[in-house]
Motif scaffolding. Structure first.
Motif, PDB file in Angstrom:
ATOM      1  N   TYR A  49     -75.225 -23.431 -80.642  1.00 38.27           N
ATOM      2  CA  TYR A  49     -75.193 -23.903 -79.250  1.00 38.27           C
ATOM      3  C   TYR A  49     -74.572 -22.828 -78.368  1.00 38.27           C
ATOM      4  CZ  TYR A  49     -76.498 -28.387 -81.160  1.00 38.27           C
ATOM      5  OH  TYR A  49     -77.182 -29.386 -81.806  1.00 38.27           O
ATOM      6  N   TRP A  50     -75.240 -22.554 -77.257  1.00 38.29           N
ATOM      7  CA  TRP A  50     -74.843 -21.481 -76.346  1.00 38.29           C
ATOM      8  C   TRP A  50     -74.700 -22.030 -74.930  1.00 38.29           C
ATOM      9  CZ3 TRP A  50     -74.686 -16.462 -78.481  1.00 38.29           C
ATOM     10  CH2 TRP A  50     -75.344 -16.288 -79.705  1.00 38.29           C
ATOM     11  N   THR A  51     -73.674 -21.594 -74.232  1.00 40.64           N
ATOM     12  CA  THR A  51     -73.524 -21.862 -72.806  1.00 40.64           C
ATOM     13  C   THR A  51     -73.118 -20.578 -72.122  1.00 40.64           C
ATOM     14  OG1 THR A  51     -72.744 -24.122 -73.288  1.00 40.64           O
ATOM     15  CG2 THR A  51     -72.339 -23.271 -71.052  1.00 40.64           C
ATOM     16  N   GLN A  52     -73.783 -20.257 -71.002  1.00 41.52           N
ATOM     17  CA  GLN A  52     -73.333 -19.155 -70.161  1.00 41.52           C
ATOM     18  C   GLN A  52     -73.094 -19.691 -68.767  1.00 41.52           C
ATOM     19  OE1 GLN A  52     -75.824 -15.607 -69.697  1.00 41.52           O
ATOM     20  NE2 GLN A  52     -74.055 -14.456 -68.952  1.00 41.52           N
ATOM     21  N   ASN A  53     -71.848 -19.602 -68.331  1.00 45.42           N
ATOM     22  CA  ASN A  53     -71.482 -19.995 -66.975  1.00 45.42           C
ATOM     23  C   ASN A  53     -71.342 -18.754 -66.110  1.00 45.42           C
ATOM     24  OD1 ASN A  53     -71.408 -22.768 -67.410  1.00 45.42           O
ATOM     25  ND2 ASN A  53     -69.306 -22.727 -68.116  1.00 45.42           N
ATOM     26  N   PHE A  54     -71.805 -18.871 -64.872  1.00 50.69           N
ATOM     27  CA  PHE A  54     -71.755 -17.794 -63.900  1.00 50.69           C
ATOM     28  C   PHE A  54     -70.992 -18.282 -62.675  1.00 50.69           C
ATOM     29  CE2 PHE A  54     -75.787 -17.736 -66.130  1.00 50.69           C
ATOM     30  CZ  PHE A  54     -76.064 -16.414 -66.426  1.00 50.69           C
ATOM     31  N   GLY A  55     -70.322 -17.362 -61.986  1.00 49.96           N
ATOM     32  CA  GLY A  55     -69.661 -17.761 -60.760  1.00 49.96           C
ATOM     33  C   GLY A  55     -69.307 -16.596 -59.862  1.00 49.96           C
ATOM     34  N   THR A  56     -69.045 -16.939 -58.626  1.00 52.72           N
ATOM     35  CA  THR A  56     -68.490 -16.023 -57.650  1.00 52.72           C
ATOM     36  C   THR A  56     -67.315 -16.715 -56.996  1.00 52.72           C
ATOM     37  OG1 THR A  56     -70.690 -15.124 -57.212  1.00 52.72           O
ATOM     38  CG2 THR A  56     -68.959 -14.632 -55.597  1.00 52.72           C
ATOM     39  N   PRO A  57     -66.096 -16.192 -57.163  1.00 49.63           N
ATOM     40  CA  PRO A  57     -64.926 -16.879 -56.611  1.00 49.63           C
ATOM     41  C   PRO A  57     -64.853 -16.752 -55.095  1.00 49.63           C
ATOM     42  CG  PRO A  57     -64.294 -14.813 -57.643  1.00 49.63           C
ATOM     43  CD  PRO A  57     -65.766 -14.984 -57.900  1.00 49.63           C
ATOM     44  N   GLY A 102     -77.751 -11.322 -58.176  1.00 51.40           N
ATOM     45  CA  GLY A 102     -76.678 -10.418 -57.790  1.00 51.40           C
ATOM     46  C   GLY A 102     -75.545 -11.086 -57.045  1.00 51.40           C
ATOM     47  N   ALA A 103     -75.770 -12.296 -56.552  1.00 53.67           N
ATOM     48  CA  ALA A 103     -74.705 -13.034 -55.864  1.00 53.67           C
ATOM     49  C   ALA A 103     -73.697 -13.611 -56.849  1.00 53.67           C
ATOM     50  CB  ALA A 103     -75.303 -14.153 -55.016  1.00 53.67           C
ATOM     51  N   LEU A 104     -74.069 -13.655 -58.127  1.00 51.59           N
ATOM     52  CA  LEU A 104     -73.165 -14.126 -59.164  1.00 51.59           C
ATOM     53  C   LEU A 104     -72.438 -12.922 -59.754  1.00 51.59           C
ATOM     54  CD1 LEU A 104     -75.604 -16.699 -60.775  1.00 51.59           C
ATOM     55  CD2 LEU A 104     -73.626 -17.219 -59.322  1.00 51.59           C
ATOM     56  N   TYR A 118     -65.050 -21.714 -57.080  1.00 54.59           N
ATOM     57  CA  TYR A 118     -66.227 -20.875 -56.868  1.00 54.59           C
ATOM     58  C   TYR A 118     -66.867 -21.099 -55.506  1.00 54.59           C
ATOM     59  CZ  TYR A 118     -68.270 -25.326 -58.156  1.00 54.59           C
ATOM     60  OH  TYR A 118     -68.569 -26.666 -58.206  1.00 54.59           O
ATOM     61  N   ARG A 119     -67.579 -20.062 -55.058  1.00 56.05           N
ATOM     62  CA  ARG A 119     -68.475 -20.176 -53.909  1.00 56.05           C
ATOM     63  C   ARG A 119     -69.909 -20.335 -54.390  1.00 56.05           C
ATOM     64  NH1 ARG A 119     -68.760 -15.468 -51.212  1.00 56.05           N
ATOM     65  NH2 ARG A 119     -67.576 -14.302 -52.755  1.00 56.05           N
ATOM     66  N   ASN A 120     -70.256 -19.655 -55.477  1.00 49.89           N
ATOM     67  CA  ASN A 120     -71.563 -19.769 -56.107  1.00 49.89           C
ATOM     68  C   ASN A 120     -71.339 -19.980 -57.597  1.00 49.89           C
ATOM     69  OD1 ASN A 120     -73.144 -18.920 -53.713  1.00 49.89           O
ATOM     70  ND2 ASN A 120     -72.159 -16.957 -54.067  1.00 49.89           N
ATOM     71  N   ALA A 121     -72.217 -20.734 -58.236  1.00 47.34           N
ATOM     72  CA  ALA A 121     -72.064 -20.966 -59.671  1.00 47.34           C
ATOM     73  C   ALA A 121     -73.403 -21.328 -60.286  1.00 47.34           C
ATOM     74  CB  ALA A 121     -71.055 -22.082 -59.930  1.00 47.34           C
ATOM     75  N   PRO A 173     -82.346  -4.033 -60.037  1.00 51.05           N
ATOM     76  CA  PRO A 173     -81.079  -3.970 -60.772  1.00 51.05           C
ATOM     77  C   PRO A 173     -79.932  -4.525 -59.929  1.00 51.05           C
ATOM     78  CG  PRO A 173     -82.283  -1.900 -60.950  1.00 51.05           C
ATOM     79  CD  PRO A 173     -83.002  -2.727 -59.925  1.00 51.05           C
ATOM     80  N   VAL A 174     -78.995  -5.139 -60.592  1.00 47.90           N
ATOM     81  CA  VAL A 174     -77.805  -5.678 -59.923  1.00 47.90           C
ATOM     82  C   VAL A 174     -76.573  -5.275 -60.730  1.00 47.90           C
ATOM     83  CG1 VAL A 174     -78.936  -7.617 -58.762  1.00 47.90           C
ATOM     84  CG2 VAL A 174     -78.119  -7.903 -61.105  1.00 47.90           C
ATOM     85  N   ALA A 175     -75.423  -5.398 -60.098  1.00 43.87           N
ATOM     86  CA  ALA A 175     -74.169  -4.985 -60.731  1.00 43.87           C
ATOM     87  C   ALA A 175     -73.860  -5.826 -61.966  1.00 43.87           C
ATOM     88  CB  ALA A 175     -73.025  -5.092 -59.722  1.00 43.87           C
ATOM     89  N   ALA A 176     -73.091  -5.242 -62.859  1.00 48.16           N
ATOM     90  CA  ALA A 176     -72.685  -5.930 -64.089  1.00 48.16           C
ATOM     91  C   ALA A 176     -71.803  -7.131 -63.776  1.00 48.16           C
ATOM     92  CB  ALA A 176     -71.943  -4.966 -64.999  1.00 48.16           C
TER      93      ALA A 176
END
Length: 204
Positions: A196-204, A176-178, A142-145, A94-97
């Motif tokens: 059409y679906w897009t999910q973008n993830f990031g870590t600032p 979990g890094a995102l 971002y740092r990670n994406a 499990p990872v954080a929300a």
């Protein structure tokens, strides 16, 4: 009549530019895994695109039914993250929300709208843009994406289930890094896949 759906994902592991792509054709029931391409080096510093508040103007006002679908995806993804998962045979704890970031949502909506309006399915936009350039254009640093895309899935549950049965998409969701995300849904009634679906993830 069988409705086919597609999904693809890209993960930028860090701003040092390790890029991994995966994807392939899927039906709305469990199907074969996507193709994973070898890591490639890419220059993402700055993305070559300058941020502009006006860039998001055309996706600020959104169909309320589409907003509901986007919110449902966020809820379902966070439920999966809280429960832990198995991605491609590898157990993920499990990872954080994820928290909603409106800049990532802007970039996601822009890309879903682009795919639905111009009837294509790719991480590369109709203007040649990359996911990283679109995030930068939305003002996100971002740092990670990462990015997951899908087409042809009619509900939030279906698209999340589809992503979770594909190793690369599942890895993005369970990373979990995102820390932040934005989801964009667009319905193009005259396009090949319609949804059409897009999910973008990031870590600032």
């Amino acid at each position: 009549m069988t409705v086919f759906s597609r999904s693809l994902c890209l993960t930028l592991l860090s701003a040092s530019a390790l890029l991994v792509g995966c994807g392939g054709e899927e039906v709305p029931v469990p199907a074969g895994e996507g193709v994973v391409v070898p890591p490639v080096q890419t220059d993402v510093a700055g993305g070559g695109v300058s941020a502009s508040a006006a860039w998001c103007d055309d996706v600020t006002t959104w169909d309320p039914a589409w907003v509901t679908l986007e919110n449902q995806v966020l809820t379902l993804v966070n439920q999966r993250r809280a429960a832990g998962a198995t991605c491609g045979g590898v157990v993920k704890p499990p990872v954080a929300a994820l928290t909603l970031d409106t800049r990532l949502r802007c970039a996601a909506r822009k890309h879903s709208k682009d795919m639905g309006t111009n009837n294509f399915f790719s991480h590369t936009g109709s203007n040649g843009s990359t996911p990283w350039q679109r995030m930068t254009s939305a003002g996100y640093t971002y740092r990670n994406a990462a990015e997951n895309i899908a087409a042809g899935y009619g509900t939030a549950q279906a698209v999340v289930d589809g992503w979770m049965t594909s190793t690369g998409h599942c890895n993005n969701i369970m990373n979990g890094a995102l820390k932040q995300t934005g989801i964009g849904y667009f319905n193009g009634p005259t396009s090949t896949y319609r949804a059409y679906w897009t999910q973008n993830f990031g870590t600032p």
